[in-house]
Design an enzyme around this catalytic site. Structure first.
Site, mmCIF file in Angstrom:
data_model
loop_
_atom_site.group_PDB
_atom_site.id
_atom_site.type_symbol
_atom_site.label_atom_id
_atom_site.label_comp_id
_atom_site.label_asym_id
_atom_site.label_seq_id
_atom_site.Cartn_x
_atom_site.Cartn_y
_atom_site.Cartn_z
ATOM 1 N N SER A 258 -1.642 3.541 6.961
ATOM 2 C CA SER A 258 -0.721 2.949 6.010
ATOM 3 C C SER A 258 -0.942 3.591 4.656
ATOM 4 O O SER A 258 -1.832 4.420 4.495
ATOM 5 C CB SER A 258 -0.969 1.447 5.903
ATOM 6 N N LYS A 259 -0.146 3.190 3.695
ATOM 7 C CA LYS A 259 -0.270 3.788 2.374
ATOM 8 C C LYS A 259 -1.670 3.600 1.807
ATOM 9 O O LYS A 259 -2.189 4.442 1.114
ATOM 10 C CB LYS A 259 0.756 3.165 1.435
ATOM 11 N N ARG A 260 -2.226 2.466 2.136
ATOM 12 C CA ARG A 260 -3.555 2.169 1.612
ATOM 13 C C ARG A 260 -4.650 2.844 2.425
ATOM 14 O O ARG A 260 -5.801 2.854 2.041
ATOM 15 C CB ARG A 260 -3.808 0.657 1.623
ATOM 16 N N ASN A 261 -4.264 3.334 3.575
ATOM 17 C CA ASN A 261 -5.286 3.815 4.484
ATOM 18 C C ASN A 261 -5.009 5.241 4.957
ATOM 19 O O ASN A 261 -4.614 5.472 6.088
ATOM 20 C CB ASN A 261 -5.373 2.864 5.693
#
Length: 487
Positions: A258-261
């Site tokens: 994801s964007k955070r990951n």
RNA sequence: GGCUCCGUCGUCUAGUGGCCUAGGACUCUGGCUUCUCAAGCCAGCUACGAGGGUUCGAAUCCCUUCGGAGCUACCA
């Protein structure tokens, strides 16, 4: 059974950002399956959430797919008989169906506010109940409705989930069963009438005659809702598409990308010198395997070999190292002219060359000696820079090595002997230098040539020395050696 | 918490009851080769989450358990 002899697969991203490896892996499998079966690939944009999807992202998605060579048969730019292929242009279609569901009693207006819903959800959680819509507005009387309206409440359209269960066969996971007790009535359209994913996806898959839905595993639990819409649309079960839920591509920390990951857009890989075929080859290996030990495959082979049966059900971690290894393999497999075409943009963008024919000729001559030395195209500028720099300077860290007595000796001898050379080709250069430094001075090759390498290329890591000197030319080679001599 | 999915070397995987003292690839380590760096070649490390069954025989079948992930939105 509906006519599934003509396979129609769709790739239907919701471009709320640049396409990343997870999206593309799905697109790749969709594409490979369509091509393998001689079917059609439908590219549809799921932009029902216009607050998050932008035109820039849509265009970027189109460009990325094209760059990767994942061509589609119906969709943006190519059209098709089931269009339009942007959901934001199909709003009236969804509204019609939603109204029909309302008329048939499959759906109903729900006047609960977001705050009320949230409050009740918290309560459910507290009481250890399955959170979800409690059906409060399922059977409102006319007077109740009037009261809500009078109070100025706006209504969403909610699908009525009947009692029972939904069972379907996933092509990758086998039979999956959901009891409706855990599938609450869900919202089909917002109060302003705009559709939600659950409505649009099901309506479009039916209308676009999609036969196979290959998509991410995260949508597995939304499948019963989708099937519920089919039922409300009056689609017989035999005509439901075949579902195949692909395993996740995960980031380093074991969570969905994801964007955070660690989510990295394909554009990033493009900028950093990865070849589309390498990206596709690597991504194909995430969740799928050809079955034998052959892993380095072409797009053509992927199409020939790809089957849903060989897709794994367990998630895969993204491994940059392996992508790099495959990228290196693909680069080495490039023909000279292909390699040149890939290399040039990187060289001009890094301002190593401006693009004159003289420069390009030199690049052309130099590429063979670096082709097996790089993993990504982005390494090319640094490797060839020494051939083009106007103001040549030895790397500061390397400078001290040239000042040593032995090094100075090597440089002086090399300068003298090379000056006498008439044939400035790498074989002649090597011959004369070996004779002078190795045979006559008795030096170890790695010692002798190290000083020369630094003087000529500026670094102790470089393409092969003699070839480099040939490419540089006699005049410039001698000038650099000369300027490295301190006394 | 509930529902659903998943569980073979560090990573990606092969494997569908005997071919498995578990194969390949990437990584890592060592070596060879060598003008550096690569490439190439050779070797090594390391896995069936755990526990019970079924069976002459289980990574493969069954049960339990543990672990991980996703969903649980007027996102998709």
């Amino acid at each position: 059974m509906a006519d599934k002899s003509q396979v129609r697969v769709r790739f239907a991203p919701s471009p709320t950002g640049d396409l990343h490896v997870g999206n593309i892996r799905t697109a790749l499998f969709d594409w490979a399956y369509a091509r393998h079966t001689n079917g059609k690939l439908i590219f549809r944009i799921e932009d029902t959430d216009r607050e998050r999807v932008t035109d820039e992202y849509i265009q970027a998605a189109i460009d990325t797919l094209k760059w990767l060579g994942l061509n589609w048969d119906e969709g943006p730019e190519v059209g098709g008989e089931y269009g339009p292929y942007l959901q934001s242009q199909r709003l009236d279609i969804y509204a019609e169906w939603a109204q029909k569901f309302l008329d048939n009693g499959d759906a109903y207006h729900c006047y609960c506010s977001g705050e009320e819903l949230e409050e009740r959800r918290q309560l459910q959680m507290k009481n250890n109940q399955a959170p979800g819509y409690d059906g409060k507005c399922r059977d409102l009387s006319n007077t109740q409705i009037d009261e809500f309206k009078a109070a100025g409440r706006k209504a969403v359209i909610r699908m009525r989930m009947p009692q029972g269960e939904t069972v379907f066969t996933d092509a990758i996971r086998g039979e999956v069963k959901f009891e409706h007790l855990y599938v609450p009535d869900f919202v089909l359209a917002r109060a302003d009438g705009s559709p939600l994913y659950t409505l649009a996806v099901a309506v479009d898959d039916v209308l676009m005659k999609i036969t196979h839905v290959l998509r991410g595993e995260d949508l597995l639990s939304s499948t019963p809702r989708q099937i519920r819409v089919y039922q409300a649309m009056g689609v017989p079960e035999s005509e439901y598409p075949i579902f195949a839920h692909l395993p996740f591509v995960m980031g380093q920390d074991n969570a969905k990308l994801s964007k955070r990951n660690g989510e990295v857009s394909i554009a990033w890989y493009r900028e950093h010198g990865f070849l589309p075929e390498a990206i596709c080859n690597y991504l194909a290996l995430l969740g799928w395997s050809p079955g034998d030990d052959k892993e380095n495959i072409t797009m053509k082979e992927l199409v020939e070999l790809f089957t849903v049966e060989r897709v794994n059900s367990s998630p895969a971690r993204f491994d940059m190292k392996k992508l790099e290894a495959i990228n290196g393999d693909k680069i080495r497999a490039l023909t000279q002219s292909e390699f040149l075409q890939w290399a040039l943009p990187f060289l001009t963008q890094a301002k190593v060359i401006s693009g004159t024919t003289e420069e390009i000729d030199l690049v052309k001559a130099a590429l063979p000696i670096i082709q097996e030395r790089i993993v990504t195209l982005s390494e090319i500028p640094a490797m060839l820079n020494f051939l083009f720099v106007k103001q040549f300077a030895v790397d500061a860290q390397e400078q001290p090595k040239l000042l040593e007595v032995g090094a100075q000796e090597v440089l002086k001898v090399a300068l003298a002997r090379c000056s006498e050379l008439t044939n400035w080709d790498h074989l002649s250069i090597e011959e004369v230098l070996r004779k002078a430094l190795i045979v006559e001075l008795g030096l170890k090759p790695r010692i002798a040539f190290s000083a020369l390498r630094i003087a000529v290329t500026g670094s102790h890591i470089s393409p092969p020395l003699f070839e480099s000197m040939q490419l540089l030319g006699k005049e410039r080679s001698l000038a650099r050696i000369s300027s490295a001599i301190t006394s």
